[in-house]
Write a protein that holds these residues in place. Structure first.
Motif, PDB file in Angstrom:
ATOM      1  N   UNK A   1      12.645  14.916 -13.374  1.00 27.13           N
ATOM      2  CA  UNK A   1      11.562  14.254 -14.053  1.00 27.13           C
ATOM      3  C   UNK A   1      11.251  12.956 -13.290  1.00 27.13           C
ATOM      4  N   UNK A   2       9.917  12.639 -13.154  1.00 25.20           N
ATOM      5  CA  UNK A   2       9.603  11.214 -12.409  1.00 25.20           C
ATOM      6  C   UNK A   2       9.814  10.030 -13.294  1.00 25.20           C
ATOM      7  N   UNK A   3      10.237   9.101 -12.843  1.00 24.88           N
ATOM      8  CA  UNK A   3      10.095   7.825 -13.949  1.00 24.88           C
ATOM      9  C   UNK A   3       9.366   6.791 -12.907  1.00 24.88           C
ATOM     10  N   UNK A   4       8.324   6.195 -13.407  1.00 24.29           N
ATOM     11  CA  UNK A   4       7.749   5.145 -13.030  1.00 24.29           C
ATOM     12  C   UNK A   4       7.547   3.903 -13.979  1.00 24.29           C
ATOM     13  N   UNK A   5       7.879   2.633 -13.416  1.00 20.60           N
ATOM     14  CA  UNK A   5       7.842   1.538 -14.169  1.00 20.60           C
ATOM     15  C   UNK A   5       6.402   1.060 -14.143  1.00 20.60           C
ATOM     16  N   UNK A   6       6.022   0.859 -15.401  1.00 25.53           N
ATOM     17  CA  UNK A   6       4.352   0.481 -15.395  1.00 25.53           C
ATOM     18  C   UNK A   6       4.319  -0.951 -15.800  1.00 25.53           C
ATOM     19  N   UNK A   7       5.230  -1.567 -16.511  1.00 22.37           N
ATOM     20  CA  UNK A   7       5.515  -3.024 -16.612  1.00 22.37           C
ATOM     21  C   UNK A   7       6.518  -3.531 -17.094  1.00 22.37           C
ATOM     22  N   UNK A   8       7.266  -4.349 -15.957  1.00 23.48           N
ATOM     23  CA  UNK A   8       8.588  -4.873 -15.959  1.00 23.48           C
ATOM     24  C   UNK A   8       8.639  -6.140 -15.879  1.00 23.48           C
ATOM     25  N   UNK A   9       9.313  -6.743 -16.898  1.00 18.95           N
ATOM     26  CA  UNK A   9       9.501  -8.378 -16.758  1.00 18.95           C
ATOM     27  C   UNK A   9      10.923  -8.534 -16.242  1.00 18.95           C
ATOM     28  N   UNK A  10      10.943  -9.372 -15.194  1.00 16.26           N
ATOM     29  CA  UNK A  10      12.130  -9.771 -14.655  1.00 16.26           C
ATOM     30  C   UNK A  10      11.915 -11.402 -14.500  1.00 16.26           C
TER      31      UNK A  10
ATOM     32  N   UNK B   1      24.487   4.902  -7.143  1.00 13.00           N
ATOM     33  CA  UNK B   1      23.275   4.893  -6.931  1.00 13.00           C
ATOM     34  C   UNK B   1      22.702   3.248  -6.819  1.00 13.00           C
TER      35      UNK B   1
ATOM     36  N   UNK C   1      20.583   1.708  -3.475  1.00  9.65           N
ATOM     37  CA  UNK C   1      19.254   1.062  -3.769  1.00  9.65           C
ATOM     38  C   UNK C   1      19.528  -0.443  -3.206  1.00  9.65           C
TER      39      UNK C   1
ATOM     40  N   UNK D   1      16.450  -4.430 -10.205  1.00 13.62           N
ATOM     41  CA  UNK D   1      16.055  -3.045 -10.542  1.00 13.62           C
ATOM     42  C   UNK D   1      16.628  -2.539 -11.738  1.00 13.62           C
ATOM     43  N   UNK D   2      17.559  -3.220 -12.325  1.00 16.41           N
ATOM     44  CA  UNK D   2      18.446  -2.493 -13.202  1.00 16.41           C
ATOM     45  C   UNK D   2      18.490  -3.040 -14.602  1.00 16.41           C
ATOM     46  N   UNK D   3      17.798  -4.425 -14.837  1.00 18.62           N
ATOM     47  CA  UNK D   3      17.938  -4.888 -16.085  1.00 18.62           C
ATOM     48  C   UNK D   3      17.047  -4.481 -17.102  1.00 18.62           C
TER      49      UNK D   3
ATOM     50  N   UNK E   1      10.218  -9.543 -24.416  1.00 20.20           N
ATOM     51  CA  UNK E   1       8.987  -9.010 -23.958  1.00 20.20           C
ATOM     52  C   UNK E   1       9.416  -7.497 -23.909  1.00 20.20           C
TER      53      UNK E   1
ATOM     54  N   UNK F   1       9.282  -3.804 -21.619  1.00 14.09           N
ATOM     55  CA  UNK F   1       9.188  -3.000 -20.577  1.00 14.09           C
ATOM     56  C   UNK F   1       8.461  -1.836 -20.806  1.00 14.09           C
ATOM     57  N   UNK F   2       7.662  -1.337 -19.921  1.00 16.39           N
ATOM     58  CA  UNK F   2       7.082   0.064 -20.134  1.00 16.39           C
ATOM     59  C   UNK F   2       7.323   0.846 -18.974  1.00 16.39           C
ATOM     60  N   UNK F   3       7.615   1.989 -19.300  1.00 19.38           N
ATOM     61  CA  UNK F   3       7.862   3.128 -18.074  1.00 19.38           C
ATOM     62  C   UNK F   3       7.031   4.501 -18.601  1.00 19.38           C
ATOM     63  N   UNK F   4       6.724   5.105 -17.553  1.00 17.51           N
ATOM     64  CA  UNK F   4       6.017   6.478 -17.875  1.00 17.51           C
ATOM     65  C   UNK F   4       7.028   7.532 -17.047  1.00 17.51           C
TER      66      UNK F   4
ATOM     67  N   UNK G   1      22.896 -10.330 -16.775  1.00 21.04           N
ATOM     68  CA  UNK G   1      22.500  -9.002 -16.228  1.00 21.04           C
ATOM     69  C   UNK G   1      21.363  -8.508 -16.961  1.00 21.04           C
TER      70      UNK G   1
ATOM     71  N   UNK H   1      18.611 -10.403 -17.469  1.00 23.02           N
ATOM     72  CA  UNK H   1      17.679 -11.231 -17.055  1.00 23.02           C
ATOM     73  C   UNK H   1      16.759 -11.843 -18.280  1.00 23.02           C
TER      74      UNK H   1
ATOM     75  N   UNK I   1      12.184   6.891  -9.188  1.00 25.40           N
ATOM     76  CA  UNK I   1      13.672   7.230  -9.658  1.00 25.40           C
ATOM     77  C   UNK I   1      13.673   8.846 -10.300  1.00 25.40           C
TER      78      UNK I   1
END
Lengths: 310, 195
Positions: free
Chosen positions: A1-10, A238, A242, A308-310, B41, B43-46, B105, B107, B194
């Protein structure tokens, strides 16, 4: 399955270029002192003429350190909070005292070293006078004082590696290799700067050769640390893979530190001779540049990789 | 029987989150959060391959960890855990070194541009002390957030945790968060394709 971040706040890290600069200058100072200590601690007569200029280089390169640290605080006028609120679990708390004690001890060391070599330092006249008596040095001879100063210097350099190393979830920093890597880089950049200073005085061929050999050895050690880091990052998780990907994609690291800062100087510093002064100078300058860029890439990529991980 | 000592926590049921961002907005309005920082906030993932694609919403905030890295690393003890288990920042003591922000960790901290100190979610302690819910909980249109005392077995949050399987973010770090998730696609693999 593909995972794509659409909106991620850091949330952005408040650390900017001042942090790697701070680590870099501190490393330069510690590295130069290590070269001075080759004579004062390990009694290498070949480094006798080098010991004092190396110690002065160490002091001068330390001057920006407290200013960089203060500038990095977003509330610089509250710096005194560090002195009255000691948190034993915070590496910064320990580091604060180390970077206060280290330069004080360094001044004392320079005064004592100058005294032993018949060099009078007007600014440190009072210290030199008191250092001429055993009470003034608390019974410590030059060697004892050198060992004390060197120990403080090493701790002052190592604490930044632990400062990064203990941060949870930062896979690039969470490595037992980091203190050794930073310390080696500190020694190599400090030695390179001392080489530049020494080449502009009245250099002796044998001393230059030995100094260059130290730089070459430390550069080889840096390669060892770099490759060890790549293997452990790439093989363990992993997250590590990365982080390694990001590190390798960072031109500051790969082209700046590894290629220009290690590999090119190893070629330029090969078979050192006073006839090749400009080549040695360029090699030493590249080593210093590499040390600076290493700090930038480790700090920057370390933060970026964790995002990338939080 | 509830113990005297409270331990505030939050459960976020992602099945009920629609990604409306009212938590983000209400938090910003309630706490004067600056433009470039976030206390709360989504977070959104597809996930999936067309036509079987799903969008996941994962609301995030400070996890109010029992073993909070930010508290451990703060060199001036400005970050602390109060008697109710809420991680807070003493803004008058903070020197703005940013170490806690880097050390979190999740954020979940940011540098307040106006105050020049570390800032983060407080579980709206000022509201909770008046018997109100945190702003994000109060304004959640899907009622995806449940706030309360984890030490009280009869509280809504404790009951919810008992009835639903919960997860925490990055349990591998040993931070023991007090924010729990129901049915969240968390601890995911990194972004950009990923698998």
């Amino acid at each position: 399955m593909n995972t794509q971040d659409v909106y991620v706040v850091v949330n952005a890290s408040p650390w900017n270029y001042l942090v790697p600069l701070y680590i870099f200058f501190k490393g330069l100072s510690v590295g130069a002192l290590c070269i001075s200590a080759v004579y004062t601690v390990f009694r290498s007569e070949r480094f006798k003429t080098l010991a004092f200029p190396a110690a002065i280089t160490s002091l001068l390169t330390f001057i920006p350190v407290p200013f960089l640290l203060l500038a990095d605080l977003h509330q610089p006028l509250r710096f005194w909070h560090l002195l009255v609120n000691f948190n034993p679990t915070s590496v910064i708390s320990w580091g604060t005292w180390l970077i206060i004690l280290y330069p004080l001890c360094l001044l004392w060391y320079i005064a004592r070293l100058g005294l032993s070599q018949g060099i009078s330092i007007p600014i440190l006249k009072g210290v030199q006078e008191s250092a001429s008596t055993s009470q003034g040095t608390f019974g410590l001879g030059l060697r004892g004082l050198s060992i004390l100063t060197l120990s403080l210097a090493l701790l002052a350099d190592l604490y930044t590696a632990f400062l990064l190393g203990v941060v949870k979830g930062k896979v690039l920093w969470n490595s037992a290799l980091l203190p050794g890597y930073f310390l080696t880089s500190a020694v190599v950049t400090g030695a390179a700067l001392v080489l530049i200073v020494y080449l502009n005085k009245k250099p002796e061929e044998k001393t230059v050769r030995t100094l260059v050999r130290i730089i070459q050895g430390a550069l080889a050690l840096e390669i060892f640390f770099a490759i060890s880091q790549w293997i452990t990052l790439g093989a363990t998780s992993l997250q590590g893979q990365k982080a390694l990907e990001l590190l390798w994609k960072d031109p500051v690291y790969l082209i700046g530190d590894i290629f220009l800062g290690i590999l090119v100087p190893l070629v330029l510093l090969n078979k050192p001779s006073l006839n090749k002064k400009p080549v040695l100078m360029i090699g030493a300058l590249l080593v210093i540049l590499g040390g600076l860029l290493l700090r930038f890439s480790i700090v920057g990529v370390g933060i970026q990789a964790a995002g990338l991980w939080n | 029987m509830p113990t005297e000592k409270k331990r505030y926590g939050m459960v976020i049921d992602t099945r009920k989150c629609v990604g409306c961002m009212s938590c983000t907005i209400s938090c910003k309005m309630e706490n004067g959060v600056t433009y470039d920082g976030f206390r709360s906030w989504v977070d959104m993932t597809e996930r999936g391959v067309f036509p079987r694609v799903k969008r996941n919403f994962i609301p995030k905030l400070c996890n109010h960890c029992e073993n909070a890295p930010c508290v451990t690393v703060c060199p001036v003890k400005a970050s602390y855990i109060n008697a109710d288990g809420v991680v807070l920042v003493d803004q008058k003591r903070c020197i703005g070194c940013g170490y806690c922000i880097v050390a979190c960790p999740y954020s979940a901290r940011y540098l307040h541009e106006g105050l020049k100190v570390a800032d983060k979610c407080t579980f709206c302690v000022h509201r909770v002390s008046m018997g109100l819910e945190p702003a994000c909980v109060h304004n959640c249109m899907g009622k995806a957030r449940i706030f309360g005392d984890l030490n009280d077995p009869l509280s809504e949050i404790s009951q919810y945790i008992t009835k639903n399987g919960v997860q925490t973010l990055r349990p591998d770090l040993g931070t023991n968060p007090n924010v729990f998730y129901v049915d969240a696609e968390i601890n995911k693999l990194p972004n950009k394709g990923g698998k």
